[in-house]
Write an enzyme that holds these catalytic residues in place. Sequence first.
Site, PDB file in Angstrom:
ATOM      1  N   LYS A 144      41.616  38.520  32.843  1.00 15.53           N
ATOM      2  CA  LYS A 144      41.784  39.540  33.894  1.00 15.53           C
ATOM      3  C   LYS A 144      42.384  38.903  35.146  1.00 15.53           C
ATOM      4  CE  LYS A 144      38.055  42.490  32.219  1.00 15.53           C
ATOM      5  NZ  LYS A 144      36.635  42.901  32.287  1.00 15.53           N
TER       6      LYS A 144
ATOM      7  N   GLN B  59      31.382  41.768  35.727  1.00 17.58           N
ATOM      8  CA  GLN B  59      31.587  41.698  34.282  1.00 17.58           C
ATOM      9  C   GLN B  59      30.294  42.017  33.527  1.00 17.58           C
ATOM     10  OE1 GLN B  59      34.474  41.342  32.771  1.00 17.58           O
ATOM     11  NE2 GLN B  59      33.739  41.112  30.679  1.00 17.58           N
TER      12      GLN B  59
ATOM     13  N   ASP C 234      35.998  49.333  38.329  1.00 17.59           N
ATOM     14  CA  ASP C 234      35.659  49.794  36.983  1.00 17.59           C
ATOM     15  C   ASP C 234      35.353  51.284  36.929  1.00 17.59           C
ATOM     16  OD1 ASP C 234      35.632  47.862  34.915  1.00 17.59           O
ATOM     17  OD2 ASP C 234      33.942  46.852  35.866  1.00 17.59           O
TER      18      ASP C 234
END
Length: 290
Positions: A52, A96, A119
């Site tokens: 990422k 994460q 997210d």
Amino acid sequence: MILLDGKKLAEARKKQLAERVQKFSTKAGRAPKLVVVITTEIVASQVYVRNKMKACESVGILSEKIEVPKSTRKEVLTEILDKLNHAPDVDGVLVQLPLAAPFVEAQVNSTLSWTKDADGLTYTALGKLFSGDPSVAPIVAPCTPQGIIHLLQSHQIEIAGRRALVIGRSNIVGKPMALLLLKENATVTIAHSKTKDLHALIKNFHIVVVAMGQRNFFKASDFASQTVVVDVGIHGSGAGGSITGDVDFSQGAEHLAAHTPVPGGVGPMTIMTLLENTMKLAETKLGIFS
Ligand code: GUN
């Protein structure tokens, strides 16, 4: 049969995004910035985070990693997120998953500001998505489902009015996938691990999104003719170290209308959407749009 090539689409979108990042950086006097918080030592998660961050760099988005070891007091993660909420140079934050104990998703999703949630997983962002009211729409939606919508749309797959089945009910994929398909006016059904007779059920849908996390649970021939199949599964170290999904498309996929490959389908779109989400958060925060 159309192959829903996420790698190719992600590459094309990357070029457009790099230009957008450039324009933003010129106007803002700084590049957009994503902070990635990781609590786990799981190797796959560490690799995801590295990928990422590399992807951010490839389009000119700054990224920073904050490691919070599991030996840390639970409250410290809340304090870190609170600081990030107030940091003027931070546009997006991703924590994460999965989290290492003692940390819990509820503390992340109720502490992180929805305006910095790259997210789209905070309770506020999910609640806004749930409401379906454009006047309170979230800035971004969860990466995997949003990437799948872009992948379907870019291949002119009709969604409105069609029967869509989502197999999986996680907060990160299944539930937001159902909401996004609903927003596109599909007739949506959610199935999950307790659903009876999945193999019979899947034959009744135009679009099936499979996010069950079980390698080769279905074969291509299990689906009805002209079904669009999206495979969210990623399972490493298959035969010969290969990556495979929840569906085995290696034989008998010709009757499908379309399907995603694994790898190269949903995965690249998830990362691409994270970058686009970060860009959107930065643009919205500074009121700079190109
Ligand atoms: N772990 C696996 N996929 C994801 C994702 O899209 N976001 C976060 N935060 N963690 C993940």
